[in-house]
Design an enzyme around this catalytic site. Structure first.
Site, PDB file in Angstrom:
ATOM      1  N   THR A   1       0.999  -0.684  -0.433  1.00 14.01           N
ATOM      2  CA  THR A   1       0.167  -0.072   0.077  1.00 14.01           C
ATOM      3  C   THR A   1       0.171   1.089   0.160  1.00 14.01           C
ATOM      4  O   THR A   1       1.805   1.036   0.330  1.00 14.01           O
ATOM      5  CB  THR A   1      -1.104  -0.260   1.078  1.00 14.01           C
ATOM      6  OG1 THR A   1       0.048  -0.103   2.521  1.00 14.01           O
ATOM      7  CG2 THR A   1      -1.432  -1.115   0.937  1.00 14.01           C
TER       8      THR A   1
ATOM      9  N   THR B   1       1.266   4.710   1.567  1.00  8.03           N
ATOM     10  CA  THR B   1       1.639   5.507   2.799  1.00  8.03           C
ATOM     11  C   THR B   1       3.227   3.848   3.131  1.00  8.03           C
ATOM     12  O   THR B   1       4.228   3.811   3.477  1.00  8.03           O
ATOM     13  CB  THR B   1       1.349   5.485   3.767  1.00  8.03           C
ATOM     14  OG1 THR B   1       0.233   6.717   3.146  1.00  8.03           O
ATOM     15  CG2 THR B   1       1.618   5.873   4.944  1.00  8.03           C
ATOM     16  N   CYS B   2       2.268   2.652   3.373  1.00  9.08           N
ATOM     17  CA  CYS B   2       3.620   1.839   4.036  1.00  9.08           C
ATOM     18  C   CYS B   2       4.525   1.709   2.910  1.00  9.08           C
ATOM     19  O   CYS B   2       5.870   1.521   3.404  1.00  9.08           O
ATOM     20  CB  CYS B   2       2.631   0.829   4.178  1.00  9.08           C
ATOM     21  SG  CYS B   2       0.891   0.671   4.753  1.00  9.08           S
ATOM     22  N   SER B   3       4.504   1.568   1.445  1.00  6.90           N
ATOM     23  CA  SER B   3       5.827   1.094   0.926  1.00  6.90           C
ATOM     24  C   SER B   3       6.688   2.064   0.775  1.00  6.90           C
ATOM     25  O   SER B   3       7.650   2.775   0.181  1.00  6.90           O
ATOM     26  CB  SER B   3       5.061   0.883  -0.325  1.00  6.90           C
ATOM     27  OG  SER B   3       4.629  -0.655  -0.304  1.00  6.90           O
TER      28      SER B   3
ATOM     29  N   VAL C   1       7.743   1.804   6.104  1.00 11.16           N
ATOM     30  CA  VAL C   1       9.105   0.661   6.268  1.00 11.16           C
ATOM     31  C   VAL C   1      10.247   1.748   6.025  1.00 11.16           C
ATOM     32  O   VAL C   1      11.595   1.116   6.233  1.00 11.16           O
ATOM     33  CB  VAL C   1       8.452  -0.560   5.066  1.00 11.16           C
ATOM     34  CG1 VAL C   1       9.815  -1.236   5.135  1.00 11.16           C
ATOM     35  CG2 VAL C   1       6.938  -1.332   5.864  1.00 11.16           C
TER      36      VAL C   1
END
Length: 170
Positions: A51, A53-55, A59
């Protein structure tokens, strides 16, 4: 929601392993409580692998600051999402310094539910997901937990965790 001073739940999570010589041995189950016993562990949860923001931010921030977190006394960093271990492993391979953060599957949302951090993303076709959070556990006891507001990455980021770890003892 779990609070500072409480014991981590005794749940089973999964991590894919390439095994010796790159021979895949598939998802390996482990007890979160056992993995954290006698150790200082940062666990950050997020809505999902791949996704935006996560990517692009969550992270990568932990990967960028991993060495500083280790220097501050962290033994391990776990990235947890309600995705299966195969997806978490594939996602981890997309990051250059992938070995610094363990990509862990909470595919059945056991941890997410036990922490009281589930969110309903069915309106977006994503089912049950985790809220975005970061926690520090020492010997399996929560010493810090921060949960972001929906759509935000403001308090569960690596910089915030590092700032907490670098604060003088009270």
């Amino acid at each position: 929601m779990i609070k500072v001073g409480e014991q981590l739940p005794d749940v089973t999570l999964y991590q894919f392993s390439d095994g010796e010589g790159g021979c895949p041995i598939g998802p390996q189950a482990f007890s979160l409580r056992e993995r954290c016993r006698g150790r200082r562990v940062v666990i950050f949860g997020l809505p999902g692998a791949f996704t935006p923001t996560c990517s692009q931010r969550h992270v990568p921030g932990y990967l960028e600051h991993a060495h500083a977190l280790f220097k501050a006394g962290v033994d391990e960093i776990l990235c947890v999402a309600v995705n299966d271990a195969f997806v978490m492993h594939a996602w981890g391979k997309t990051f250059a310094n992938q070995g610094e953060v363990a990509m862990v599957s909470d595919g059945n949302a056991e941890l997410t539910d036990a922490l009281g951090l589930a969110q309903d993303a069915t309106a977006r076709g994503m089912g049950k997901r985790s809220q975005r959070y970061a926690l520090l556990a020492e010997d399996g006891v929560v010493r810090r937990i921060e949960v972001d507001a929906p759509g935000q990455l403001a308090v569960s980021d690596a910089q915030s965790m590092l700032a907490f770890l670098q604060m003088p003892a009270q």
